[in-house]
Design a protein around this motif. Structure first.
Motif, short mmCIF file in Angstrom:
data_model
loop_
_atom_site.label_atom_id
_atom_site.label_comp_id
_atom_site.label_asym_id
_atom_site.label_seq_id
_atom_site.Cartn_x
_atom_site.Cartn_y
_atom_site.Cartn_z
N GLU A 154 0.85 -1.19 0.00
CA GLU A 154 0.00 0.00 0.00
C GLU A 154 0.88 1.24 0.00
O GLU A 154 0.46 2.32 -0.32
CB GLU A 154 -0.87 0.04 1.27
N GLY A 155 2.10 1.07 0.45
CA GLY A 155 3.01 2.20 0.55
C GLY A 155 3.42 2.65 -0.83
O GLY A 155 2.88 2.19 -1.83
N ASP A 156 4.35 3.52 -0.88
CA ASP A 156 4.72 4.04 -2.17
C ASP A 156 5.91 3.30 -2.73
O ASP A 156 6.78 2.86 -2.01
CB ASP A 156 5.07 5.52 -2.03
N LEU A 157 5.94 3.15 -4.02
CA LEU A 157 7.07 2.52 -4.66
C LEU A 157 8.10 3.58 -5.00
O LEU A 157 7.81 4.76 -5.03
CB LEU A 157 6.61 1.80 -5.92
N ALA A 201 -3.56 17.12 -2.41
CA ALA A 201 -2.58 16.06 -2.12
C ALA A 201 -1.66 15.85 -3.32
O ALA A 201 -2.07 16.06 -4.46
CB ALA A 201 -3.30 14.76 -1.77
N PHE A 202 -0.44 15.47 -3.03
CA PHE A 202 0.55 15.20 -4.08
C PHE A 202 0.97 13.73 -4.01
O PHE A 202 1.19 13.19 -2.93
CB PHE A 202 1.80 16.05 -3.87
N PHE A 203 1.08 13.09 -5.15
CA PHE A 203 1.48 11.69 -5.19
C PHE A 203 2.55 11.49 -6.26
O PHE A 203 2.50 12.12 -7.32
CB PHE A 203 0.28 10.79 -5.51
N ASP A 204 3.53 10.61 -5.94
CA ASP A 204 4.53 10.36 -6.97
C ASP A 204 4.62 8.89 -7.33
O ASP A 204 4.46 8.02 -6.49
CB ASP A 204 5.91 10.90 -6.56
N CYS A 228 11.41 11.26 -11.14
CA CYS A 228 12.56 11.77 -10.40
C CYS A 228 12.16 12.72 -9.28
O CYS A 228 13.00 13.17 -8.52
CB CYS A 228 13.53 12.47 -11.35
N GLU A 229 10.90 13.04 -9.19
CA GLU A 229 10.38 13.98 -8.19
C GLU A 229 10.88 15.41 -8.39
O GLU A 229 10.78 16.25 -7.51
CB GLU A 229 10.65 13.48 -6.77
N GLY A 230 11.39 15.66 -9.58
CA GLY A 230 11.85 17.01 -9.89
C GLY A 230 10.71 18.01 -9.99
O GLY A 230 10.90 19.20 -9.75
N ASP A 231 9.53 17.53 -10.33
CA ASP A 231 8.38 18.44 -10.44
C ASP A 231 7.91 18.89 -9.06
O ASP A 231 7.60 20.07 -8.85
CB ASP A 231 7.24 17.77 -11.22
N VAL A 284 -0.52 14.30 -9.53
CA VAL A 284 0.29 13.08 -9.64
C VAL A 284 1.51 13.33 -10.51
O VAL A 284 1.43 13.98 -11.56
CB VAL A 284 -0.52 11.86 -10.17
N GLU A 285 2.63 12.81 -10.04
CA GLU A 285 3.88 12.94 -10.77
C GLU A 285 4.42 11.55 -11.09
O GLU A 285 4.26 10.63 -10.30
CB GLU A 285 4.92 13.70 -9.92
N GLY A 286 5.08 11.40 -12.23
CA GLY A 286 5.73 10.14 -12.57
C GLY A 286 4.88 9.25 -13.46
O GLY A 286 3.67 9.44 -13.60
#
Lengths: 441, 267
Positions: free
Chosen positions: A8-11, B8-11, B15-18, B57-59
Motif C-alpha cells: 500500500e506504501g509508495d514505490l 494532495a501530491f502523489f509520486d 525523479c520527483e523534480g516536479d 500526480v507525478e511520474g
C-alpha cells in the motif's frame, strides 16, 4: 517474505528508496529486523543504450530531480572520459560551483524540511511556519541561495541545460557572478541561525555508534566533491577504474534495490563519510561549525550525518566564494551564447565519479565510434547505504527493544532519515511493522 | 468563510523534480498554503490523509501497484492533475517502450533479471511499458514539462481554485523563441523539436540556454507537419535522426496519440 511488505506504501525509483522497516519480536525477543527497499525500476541503464553521446547527460539527469545536476555532470564526466575530452580550467571551476549549489540546495532541503521538524516535534515544515517562522524563512532563504547558484551558472536548477559535453553552452556574466558572491557573503547570518537552532536541539540526536567503513572521493588539493579518487577509511586510496570491485553490487531478497559491500559487510557514503575522510580540507567556517558540535573525525554515529551536512553547508558557501573569486581574478573568458565545444567523437569506455549530496556516485558508458552508447551503468549513493542501514538497525534494535513501540519506530525512522536516502522515503511512508509471529519462509 | 480545498501530491515512477519545482516556489508556497490545505506531500511533510479534493500526480505508471494506488487517488479526488511529462504522457521513462522488455531488464539487472519472470517475486512486477496516468484513469488537467514550470503550476492551481478551466498554450515553442529573440537552433546545426512542441510555459528556456528543444512538453495539438517537413528537408535532417529525437520523450505519445483509451488492469 511478502507478507511483511506493505505494498500500500509508495514505490520508489532507482534513486529514491521506499523503505520499510520490519521488526519481529515475540515476548521481547528480537527474531528479525529488516530494512526493506522496494523500488520501481526505471531501467536507465537500458534507456541510454542507442542514444547519442550528447544526449546521455540529458537522460540521466532524470534519474533524480533533487540531485539532477550531479547526475548530469557525472554522465558528462563519464562520456568525456570515454572520448578523452579535456575541459578548460574555467569550465571545471564553474562546474564545481554549480555542484556546490546543488549540494547546498539538497542539504538545506533535508535539514530544513525533514530533520528539523523531527527535532522540534513537528509533523512537517508547514506548521513550523507558525511556530518557528523566522527559522523557516531562514531555511527558505538558504534553499533559494543554493538554487540561485545553480541557475546563475547552469541555467536551470532542475535538469540544468548549460552543462554539455566539453564545457558550457552558455556562461554567467561577471556581473552575475559578483551578485552571486554578494548573496553568498550575505548568507552567514542565516547559516548561524540554522546552526544555533540545530545546536539547541542536538540532544534529540540519539547516542549510537557502530564502527563501519567510510567511502568517498578524496583529492590532494581540496575537499573532494567534483574531482578525486575513491578512498576507503579501511583500505586507503582506490582506483576509479575498479569501481565495480569497490561497490560489489549484489541483490538481496528483501529488496529490489541492490546492496553493496567493500571491505566489510557494509559501508557508508555521504556527508559523514566525506567529513571523516577529508576533515582536514574543510574551510575555517565549516571547521568552526563542527567545533561547536564537538564533531571530530572519525565519527561513527550515523545520526550525526545531519550535523556533517550542516558543516558542509558552511563549507560549500566558503568554497563557492573562493571559486567565484578565482574565476573573476583570471578574468571570465567569454564565449558565444550558443557555444558548442569542439569534441572529437571516438569509441571508448569511460567512468565518472562525483560526490552527490548523498554520497559517491559512479556512471560508466561504453560508446561506439559514432558516439552511440552501447552500455551504461550507474551506481547510486542511496543504494550504497542500504546495507549499512540494515546493520545499524540490527545493532540498535536490541538496545531499545524494551521501549514503547512508538519510541522504537521514531528512533528507527530518524536513523533512516539521518542517511538522507531521499526526500520521499524519509517521511511517513517509512512504515515500521511489528509482527508478533515470524513470517513463513 | 468556506473551508480551504484539500490538496494532495502523489509520486509514481519519476525523479520527483516536479515536486521539487513546487518546493522551489519557496515563499510563494507559504502563500499557497494560505488558500489550500495540503494534506499529503511526501517530499515535504510526514502527514498523510485520504481526504482531499485535488490530487497532483507525478511520474509514470509502471507497475500494477501503481495502478492500484492511482485508482485510489482517482476515487478520492474530484480533480486529478498530471504534473510533469512522465505523468502527462510518459516522458523520458517511455524511452524503454521502444526496447524489448527482456533486454531492458537484463541491461539493468544482469542475471537477476529473471526476477521479472518470477510470479512470486511480487516486488519485480513491472509493466513492459512506462505509461502516463491517463492510460488508466481520467485526468482532468496536465502541467507538462521536464521539469514543470513553477509559474505554470501556479496559474493552473489559481484557475482551478477560481472555478475556471486551466488551458495549456497551444502554440509551438518557436513562438517563445521569437519572443526570446533566440537564434534558431536549426541555424546553429542542431535538430530542434521546437516547431512541433507545445510552447507557452517554458519560454523556450533550453534554446535560450544555448541548446535545443528536446520536446519535453509534448506534441502541440495540431502540429504544422508540412511546414516542419520543409524545415527538416531544408536542413538535411534524415528520418532516422528525427525518429531518434521523437523517442526521447514521445514514445508513448506517438503510439497512442494525445488521448488514451482507458486500460483495464487485472490486479
Amino acid at each position: 517474505m511478502s507478507q511483511d511488505i506493505d505494498i500500500e506504501g509508495d514505490l520508489v525509483t532507482r534513486v529514491e528508496g521506499h523503505g520499510e522497516i520490519v521488526v519481529n519480536a515475540t515476548d521481547g525477543q528480537l527474531e528479525a529486523c529488516e530494512w526493506h527497499v522496494v523500488e520501481s525500476p526505471r531501467f536507465f541503464e537500458s534507456m541510454v543504450v542507442g542514444r547519442d553521446w550528447d544526449e546521455i547527460h540529458h537522460i540521466v539527469s532524470r534519474i533524480c530531480g533533487i540531485c539532477s545536476v550531479t547526475h548530469t555532470m557525472t554522465g558528462l564526466k563519464a562520456v568525456e572520459d570515454a572520448m578523452g575530452v579535456e575541459l578548460s580550467e574555467q569550465d571545471v571551476k564553474l562546474r564545481k560551483l554549480a555542484l556546490a549549489g546543488e549540494t547546498l540546495q539538497s542539504h538545506v532541503l533535508h535539514l530544513g524540511y525533514l530533520a528539523l521538524p523531527d527535532l522540534v516535534g513537528a509533523k512537517s515544515v508547514v506548521p513550523m511556519a507558525n511556530t518557528h517562522e523566522e527559522e523557516v524563512r531562514t531555511v527558505i532563504r538558504l534553499h533559494k541561495l543554493g538554487n540561485e547558484l545553480i541557475e546563475t551558472v547552469a541555467g536551470r536548477s532542475t535538469h540544468a541545460q548549460r552543462t554539455i559535453p566539453g564545457g558550457f553552452s552558455q556562461l554567467p556574466s561577471e556581473a552575475e557572478l559578483r551578485d552571486l558572491r554578494a548573496s553568498l557573503e550575505g548568507s552567514w547570518n542565516d547559516v548561524e541561525t540554522v546552526v544555533d537552532l540545530v545546536l539547541s536541539l542536538a540532544d534529540e540526536l540519539p547516542e549510537f555508534t557502530r564502527e563501519t567503513e567510510f567511502i568517498s572521493l578524496t583529492d590532494p588539493d581540496e575537499y573532494a566533491l567534483y574531482n578525486g579518487v575513491p578512498y576507503s577509511s579501511d583500505t586507503g586510496e582506490l582506483d576509479l577504474a575498479d569501481y565495480r570491485e569497490i561497490v560489489n553490487e549484489h541483490v538481496v531478497e528483501q529488496s529490489t534495490a541492490k546492496f553493496t559491500k567493500h571491505n566489510r559487510d557494509s559501508y557508508m557514503v555521504g556527508a559523514l563519510a566525506r567529513f571523516n575522510n577529508n576533515y582536514e580540507q574543510l574551510g575555517p567556517m565549516a571547521t568552526a561549525v563542527a567545533d561547536r558540535f564537538g564533531l571530530k573525525p572519525v565519527c561513527h554515529n550515523p545520526y550525526l550525518n545531519n550535523v556533517a551536512q550542516l558543516v558542509e553547508t558552511a563549507h560549500l558557501i566558503e568554497r563557492s566564494i573562493e571559486l567565484i573569486d578565482s574565476v573573476l581574478e583570471s578574468g571570465l573568458e567569454a564565449q558565444s551564447d550558443y557555444h558548442k565545444p569542439d569534441v572529437d567523437v571516438t569509441a571508448g569506455q569511460g567512468v565518472g565519479a562525483i560526490e552527490a549530496p548523498r554520497g559517491i556516485l559512479f556512471h560508466e558508458y561504453t560508446l561506439d565510434e559514432t558516439g552511440t552508447a552501447l552500455e551504461g551503468n550507474c551506481v547510486i549513493p542511496t543504494n550504497q547505504n542500504h546495507a549499512n542501514i540494515q546493520l545499524d538497525m540490527e545493532r540498535l534494535v536490541p538496545t531499545i527493544i524494551d521501549q514503547p513501540e512508538g519510541e522504537i519506530e521514531h528512533t528507527l525512522e530518524m536513523l533512516v532519515r539521518a542517511y538522507d536516502p531521499c526526500i520521499s522515503c524519509s517521511t511517513h511512508y517509512l512504515d515500521v511493522e511489528f509482527v508478533d509471529t515470524l513470517p513463513e519462509r | 468563510m468556506t473551508s480551504k480545498p484539500k490538496v494532495a501530491f502523489f509520486d509514481f515512477a519519476g525523479c520527483e523534480g516536479d515536486q521539487l519545482e513546487i518546493i522551489n516556489l519557496e515563499e510563494r508556497l507559504l502563500d499557497l498554503v494560505e488558500v489550500v490545505e495540503v494534506v499529503s506531500f511526501r517530499e515535504a511533510m510526514s502527514e498523510h490523509s485520504d481526504d482531499y479534493e485535488i490530487a497532483f500526480v507525478e511520474g509514470s505508471i509502471t507497475t500494477p501497484h501503481d495502478v492500484e494506488r492511482l485508482e485510489e487517488v482517482r476515487s478520492n479526488a474530484d480533480t486529478v492533475i498530471a504534473i510533469g511529462s512522465c505523468a502527462a504522457f510518459g516522458g523520458i521513462n517511455s524511452i524503454r517502450n521502444e526496447q524489448d522488455f527482456q533486454t531492458v531488464t537484463e541491461r539493468a539487472y544482469g542475471e537477476d533479471a529473471a526476477m521479472f519472470d518470477d510470479p512470486d517475486a511480487e516486488l519485480f512486477d513491472s509493466f513492459e511499458q512506462a505509461q502516463p496516468a491517463k492510460a488508466f484513469v481520467e485526468v482532468e488537467y496536465e502541467v507538462p514539462g521536464c521539469p514543470i514550470d513553477g509559474e505554470e503550476f501556479i496559474q493552473t492551481v489559481t484557475a482551478i481554485l477560481q472555478g475556471g478551466d486551466p488551458s495549456l498554450a497551444n502554440h509551438p515553442v518557436c513562438v517563445d523563441c521569437k519572443l526570446a529573440e533566440n537564434t534558431c537552433a536549426f541555424d546553429r546545426g542542431e535538430i530542434c523539436l521546437g516547431p512541433i512542441t507545445r510552447g507557452g510555459g517554458c519560454d523556450a528556456t533550453c534554446v535560450s540556454q544555448g541548446t535545443r528543444c528536446w520536446g519535453c512538453r509534448g506534441l502541440v495539438d495540431n502540429p504544422a507537419e508540412d511546414a516542419y517537413s520543409e524545415v527538416l528537408q531544408e536542413y538535411g535532417v534524415t528520418t532516422d535522426e528525427l525518429l531518434n529525437e521523437f523517442t526521447l520523450y514521445w514514445s508513448w505519445q506517438r503510439e497512442h496519440g494525445p488521448q488514451a483509451d482507458m486500460q483495464e488492469v487485472e490486479q
